[in-house]
Design a protein around this motif. Structure first.
Motif, mmCIF file in Angstrom:
data_model
loop_
_atom_site.group_PDB
_atom_site.id
_atom_site.type_symbol
_atom_site.label_atom_id
_atom_site.label_comp_id
_atom_site.label_asym_id
_atom_site.label_seq_id
_atom_site.Cartn_x
_atom_site.Cartn_y
_atom_site.Cartn_z
ATOM 1 N N VAL A 1 0.842 -1.251 -0.053
ATOM 2 C CA VAL A 1 -0.050 0.035 -0.039
ATOM 3 C C VAL A 1 0.915 1.284 0.216
ATOM 4 O O VAL A 1 1.884 1.213 0.363
ATOM 5 N N TYR A 2 0.395 2.312 -0.556
ATOM 6 C CA TYR A 2 1.184 3.642 -0.620
ATOM 7 C C TYR A 2 0.707 4.540 0.777
ATOM 8 O O TYR A 2 1.499 4.934 1.406
ATOM 9 N N TRP A 3 -0.338 3.899 1.469
ATOM 10 C CA TRP A 3 -0.800 4.759 2.679
ATOM 11 C C TRP A 3 -1.605 3.976 3.449
ATOM 12 O O TRP A 3 -2.255 2.921 2.926
ATOM 13 N N THR A 4 -1.619 4.027 4.781
ATOM 14 C CA THR A 4 -2.542 3.570 5.666
ATOM 15 C C THR A 4 -3.060 4.350 6.740
ATOM 16 O O THR A 4 -2.028 5.447 7.145
ATOM 17 N N TRP A 5 -4.370 4.321 7.491
ATOM 18 C CA TRP A 5 -4.714 5.276 8.209
ATOM 19 C C TRP A 5 -4.260 4.870 9.499
ATOM 20 O O TRP A 5 -5.274 4.506 10.528
ATOM 21 N N ASP A 6 -3.108 4.778 10.094
ATOM 22 C CA ASP A 6 -2.417 4.551 11.471
ATOM 23 C C ASP A 6 -2.239 5.809 11.908
ATOM 24 O O ASP A 6 -2.253 6.871 11.482
ATOM 25 N N ALA A 7 -1.941 5.727 13.320
ATOM 26 C CA ALA A 7 -1.822 7.146 14.005
ATOM 27 C C ALA A 7 -0.752 8.038 13.524
ATOM 28 O O ALA A 7 -0.918 8.975 13.326
ATOM 29 N N ILE B 1 -3.194 16.449 20.287
ATOM 30 C CA ILE B 1 -4.495 16.042 20.213
ATOM 31 C C ILE B 1 -4.780 14.987 19.214
ATOM 32 O O ILE B 1 -5.479 14.025 19.387
ATOM 33 N N VAL B 2 -4.312 15.228 18.124
ATOM 34 C CA VAL B 2 -4.778 14.634 16.695
ATOM 35 C C VAL B 2 -4.088 13.059 17.024
ATOM 36 O O VAL B 2 -4.720 12.324 16.804
ATOM 37 N N TYR B 3 -2.798 13.155 17.461
ATOM 38 C CA TYR B 3 -2.024 11.938 17.668
ATOM 39 C C TYR B 3 -2.856 10.786 18.542
ATOM 40 O O TYR B 3 -2.839 9.648 18.280
ATOM 41 N N MET B 4 -3.009 11.427 19.753
ATOM 42 C CA MET B 4 -3.567 10.687 20.895
ATOM 43 C C MET B 4 -5.131 10.017 20.453
ATOM 44 O O MET B 4 -5.467 9.076 20.606
ATOM 45 N N SER B 5 -5.979 11.059 19.665
ATOM 46 C CA SER B 5 -7.240 10.513 19.328
ATOM 47 C C SER B 5 -7.191 9.454 18.174
ATOM 48 O O SER B 5 -7.956 8.536 18.361
ATOM 49 N N VAL B 6 -6.138 9.750 17.289
ATOM 50 C CA VAL B 6 -6.016 8.773 16.187
ATOM 51 C C VAL B 6 -5.502 7.344 16.864
ATOM 52 O O VAL B 6 -6.182 6.366 16.451
ATOM 53 N N SER B 7 -4.617 7.350 17.591
ATOM 54 C CA SER B 7 -4.071 6.138 18.103
ATOM 55 C C SER B 7 -4.957 5.356 19.045
ATOM 56 O O SER B 7 -5.028 4.214 18.947
ATOM 57 N N TRP B 8 -5.605 6.285 19.813
ATOM 58 C CA TRP B 8 -6.710 5.423 20.428
ATOM 59 C C TRP B 8 -7.824 4.863 19.418
ATOM 60 O O TRP B 8 -8.218 3.657 19.509
ATOM 61 N N TRP B 9 -8.176 5.812 18.295
ATOM 62 C CA TRP B 9 -9.190 4.989 17.418
ATOM 63 C C TRP B 9 -8.594 3.781 16.678
ATOM 64 O O TRP B 9 -9.189 2.853 16.642
ATOM 65 N N ARG B 10 -7.273 3.883 16.228
ATOM 66 C CA ARG B 10 -6.852 2.675 15.496
ATOM 67 C C ARG B 10 -6.652 1.546 16.411
ATOM 68 O O ARG B 10 -6.512 0.498 16.140
ATOM 69 N N GLY B 11 -6.249 2.169 17.800
ATOM 70 C CA GLY B 11 -5.968 1.118 18.865
ATOM 71 C C GLY B 11 -7.253 0.102 18.850
ATOM 72 O O GLY B 11 -7.147 -1.149 18.990
ATOM 73 N N LEU B 12 -8.340 0.539 18.542
ATOM 74 C CA LEU B 12 -9.641 -0.207 18.817
ATOM 75 C C LEU B 12 -9.629 -1.058 17.728
ATOM 76 O O LEU B 12 -10.059 -2.282 17.574
ATOM 77 N N HIS B 13 -9.000 -0.923 16.475
ATOM 78 C CA HIS B 13 -9.052 -1.631 15.441
ATOM 79 C C HIS B 13 -7.886 -2.657 15.071
ATOM 80 O O HIS B 13 -7.866 -3.449 14.256
ATOM 81 N N GLN B 14 -6.876 -2.444 16.109
ATOM 82 C CA GLN B 14 -5.681 -3.463 15.871
ATOM 83 C C GLN B 14 -4.843 -3.510 14.640
ATOM 84 O O GLN B 14 -4.738 -4.567 14.322
ATOM 85 N N THR B 15 -4.758 -2.432 13.905
ATOM 86 C CA THR B 15 -4.109 -2.597 12.644
ATOM 87 C C THR B 15 -2.746 -2.647 12.709
ATOM 88 O O THR B 15 -2.161 -2.015 13.850
ATOM 89 N N ALA B 16 -1.958 -3.245 11.978
ATOM 90 C CA ALA B 16 -0.412 -3.377 11.989
ATOM 91 C C ALA B 16 0.092 -1.939 11.766
ATOM 92 O O ALA B 16 -0.224 -1.309 10.818
#
Lengths: 258, 222, 250
Positions: free
Chosen positions: C116-122, C167-182
């Motif tokens: 992939v070129y991109w992924t939506w991780d934190a 703020i962005v980093y915390m919220s996104v890592s929280w969010w993606r943490g829920l989905h357990q992506t690599a």
């Protein structure tokens, strides 16, 4: 430099003000004492509006001396402090088009600490408490709008009035109202600086006239009754102030470009 | 400061009442956005229902842009900005007043869109306490950040294009948090939702504080 | 740094920058040799993993750039220091260039390695917003305005951007943490020669960043000097209007 006299309301000495990078005021000298009515005249682009806005504390003075009502205009904190003590009538009306005359004057009066009663009194003085009171500003004529702006100014009861072309666009009655107001403000102890092209009319109510061009004060060719003036650099000669009398030509000030 | 805020908020809301821009233009726009989503996403396969929270908040975000633009367009006309600076109003009070008025307008829009979503997307709302709390803190954050960037962009000719560029990246966390909280409420797994409310509250607190401190400085044009 | 006023230099180089530039070039050469020839390929990712020696250093420089921008803005707001304000805008511009490099190297690394070129991780999501926030900073900075106003406006935008990033980093890592992506990273730990190469590469990248920063700073400083020098001229021209008016008045 001489110390600023206690009742000297405005003291500018070689003051420079910039609009962006343009020196709108390029070294201006002006002294106004309490209770004076001064007419500032000059061609378009001379810096009259900038001078008034600087006195109101809206524009910083970057060099020279500039003191209004004891506040140093080169300092940001003082500029903020002087704002609520002056009343500025600019080219723009400063009104909210969607609100009525009464709403506008009430808002602007209360925002500077005046009471509702003072606002109502101002409306009455300008004849805006009758039919026009409930009219939305967008529907007013230019002259009526000007009167509303002046009512807001009157309600402030400021020590220094700064009027930028107050007669422009008004009919005869409107102009008379303004002249009366200026006279009563002066007799109540306020100081008034009027920028105007109408030398005759405004000159009749003013104690003296100052001419500016190119952001500085220029020498006036002396009038017939002017005293002999010795020119020396930074000399600031003032003629005797005369009471307003209809038909008497006011003395013109002679100031030297420094 | 609060007296000044009340005065300014009252003035803004009175203008809104007289001119009805929010009711006549922004509200229809918000509903229009919801409708356009239905065109873009297949309404039959339940996509709209599942994505309700996100679509709702995107519509609110765009409406917030319009509301903030409007709040400062009022002051741009005819020397009013000078008037505000010359008045004795404390800048912090002006900030709170304007942000407060924007927040109230957004709250009204949220109610409207809440109904719109039920009608247009067939969603059923649940978890009311979480929904209402989230809306409140998210709205406060949006209004505060919007008013702050609004005054920054206000004096400029390019303000219509500049404000979205500045504001939207900043409020992205609000979009994220509010959407997650709403989804938690809808899925009835409310416990996750409350942590998002904490995040939204921090955002709101930070931006309100910043606004109180910085608004006066940003109001100066020269 | 800059010589006396009144002299407009022909270029913004100096002995210091020439030395720095040469050292950077030498460093790049060394890193290239180490990265391409001396260190071995990664066990899982193969040769593509060598991009780490390019991607991580430019990412580090990018973050340093934005950090300097924020620091400069704070110092300007606090001390009204023109030096710091010029640092802020120069660091943001150079930082934005390094952001572009980070993006490109990341995509070049990502595609063959993870498909992939991109992924939506934190990290990446925060990165995209960081880019937009500082783009906004530069847009506001380059709007025509009085110097004081421009500096103040952009300083606040930089501060708000800085506050927003965690703020962005915390919220996104929280969010993606829920989905357990690599998250995108190397499968093996880095040590020994690879670690040394990486650290050297970061140092070289910072040197390159500094070189660009110094030059950009000097250009910005000189621009401001030219504008200020023009002021006295403008004042005299303005007063000349008055003289013309005097002459023409009867």
């Amino acid at each position: 430099m001489e110390p600023v006299a206690k009742d000297q309301v405005v003291h500018f000495s070689a003051a420079v003000s910039l609009l962006g990078r343009f020196p709108a005021l390029a070294g201006i000298d002006l002294d106004v004492e309490r209770g004076e009515v001064v007419l500032v005249q000059g061609p378009n682009g001379a810096g009259k509006t900038t001078l008034l806005r600087a006195c109101a504390g809206l524009i910083p003075v970057v060099s020279g001396e500039a003191t209004v009502l004891g506040c140093d205009l080169t300092q940001a904190a003082d500029r903020t402090a002087v704002r609520r003590r002056v009343g500025l009538l600019g080219h723009a009306s400063g009104l909210y088009d969607d609100l009525t005359v009464t709403d506008n004057v009430h808002f602007w009066a209360r925002s500077c600490g005046a009471t509702r009663a003072e606002a109502d009194a101002a409306l009455a003085t300008l004849g805006l408490d009758g039919r026009l009171a409930g009219v939305v500003v967008a529907k007013l004529s230019a002259g009526q709008r000007r009167r509303t702006s002046i009512a807001a100014l009157v309600a402030r009861r400021s020590e220094l009035w700064l009027l930028d072309e107050p007669h422009a666009g008004l009919d005869q009655t409107g102009r008379d109202v303004i002249d009366r107001l200026i006279r009563s403000a002066a007799s109540a102890g306020a100081t008034v600086i009027v920028a105007s092209h109408e030398v005759d009319r405004a000159g009749a109510i003013a104690d003296r006239t100052v001419t500016i061009a190119g952001g500085t004060v220029v020498t006036e060719p002396p009038g017939p009754a002017a005293p002999d003036v010795l020119a020396s650099p930074r000399a600031d000669m003032r003629t005797e102030r005369r009471q307003n009398d209809e038909g008497v030509e006011p003395q013109q000030d002679v100031l030297h470009v420094s | 400061m609060f007296r000044d805020a009340a005065l300014v908020a009252g003035k803004d809301l009175r203008i809104e009442w007289r001119s009805r821009v929010t009711t006549n233009q922004v509200a229809p726009f918000a509903v229009l956005v919801l409708i356009l989503f239905a065109f873009a996403l297949d309404p039959d396969r339940g996509v709209l229902q599942r994505a309700t929270a996100g679509l709702f908040w995107i519509a609110i975000l765009f409406s917030a842009l319009l509301a903030v633009q409007r709040a400062f367009a009022l002051e741009a006309a005819d020397g009013n900005r000078d008037g505000l600076r010359l008045s004795g109003l404390r800048p912090a009070g002006i900030f709170l007043g304007k942000a407060g008025a924007v927040a109230l307008e957004l709250a009204a829009l949220e109610v409207l869109l809440g109904i719109g979503v039920v009608v247009l997307y067939n969603t059923t709302w649940s978890g009311w306490l979480l929904l209402i709390t989230t809306s409140m803190v998210a709205t406060i954050g949006l209004a505060a950040a919007g008013t702050l960037y609004g005054v920054l962009a206000a004096g400029l000719r390019v303000r219509e294009t500049l404000l979205p560029l500045l504001l939207l990246p900043v409020v992205a966390p609000v979009l994220l948090g509010a959407t997650q909280a709403f989804e938690a409420a809808l899925d009835q797994s409310a416990s996750n939702g409350w942590s998002w409310v904490v995040l939204l509250s921090s955002f709101a607190v930070i931006y309100v504080a910043f606004g109180i401190l910085a608004f006066g400085s940003l109001l100066e044009e020269s | 740094m800059i010589e006396s006023e009144g002299m407009v230099p022909a270029h913004t180089g100096s002995r210091a920058t020439r030395l720095l530039g040469l050292a950077t070039l030498a460093g790049i050469a060394i890193v290239l040799v180490l990265a391409l020839a001396v260190t071995g390929p990664d066990a899982v990712q193969g040769d593509a993993a060598r991009l780490i020696y390019l991607h991580v250093p430019v990412a580090v420089s990018m973050n340093v750039g934005f950090g300097l921008c924020t620091l400069g803005s704070v110092m300007w707001l606090w001390k009204k220091s023109r030096w710091w304000d010029t640092v802020a805008v120069s660091a943001a511009e150079v930082g934005l260039v390094f952001t572009g490099l980070t993006l490109v190297t990341g995509m070049v690394w990502g595609r063959p390695t993870w498909g992939v070129y991109w992924t939506w991780d934190a990290r990446l999501t925060t990165f995209s917003l960081l880019f937009l926030l500082y783009l906004g900073y530069l847009v506001v900075r380059h709007l025509p305005a009085d110097v004081e106003v421009r500096n103040r406006r952009s300083a606040y935008v930089a501060l708000l951007a800085f506050v927003d990033v965690p703020i962005v980093y915390m919220s996104v890592s929280w969010w993606r943490g829920l989905h357990q992506t690599a998250t995108l990273s190397l499968s093996s730990t880095i040590s020994g020669l690879m670690l040394f190469t990486l650290v050297l590469a970061i140092a070289v990248s910072l040197m390159g960043f500094l070189w660009l920063l110094i030059h950009r700073f000097r250009v910005a400083w000189l621009e401001d000097e030219v504008e200020t020098a023009g002021l006295d001229l403008a004042i005299n021209e303005r007063r000349a209007e008055a003289a013309v008016m005097e002459v023409s008045t009867p």
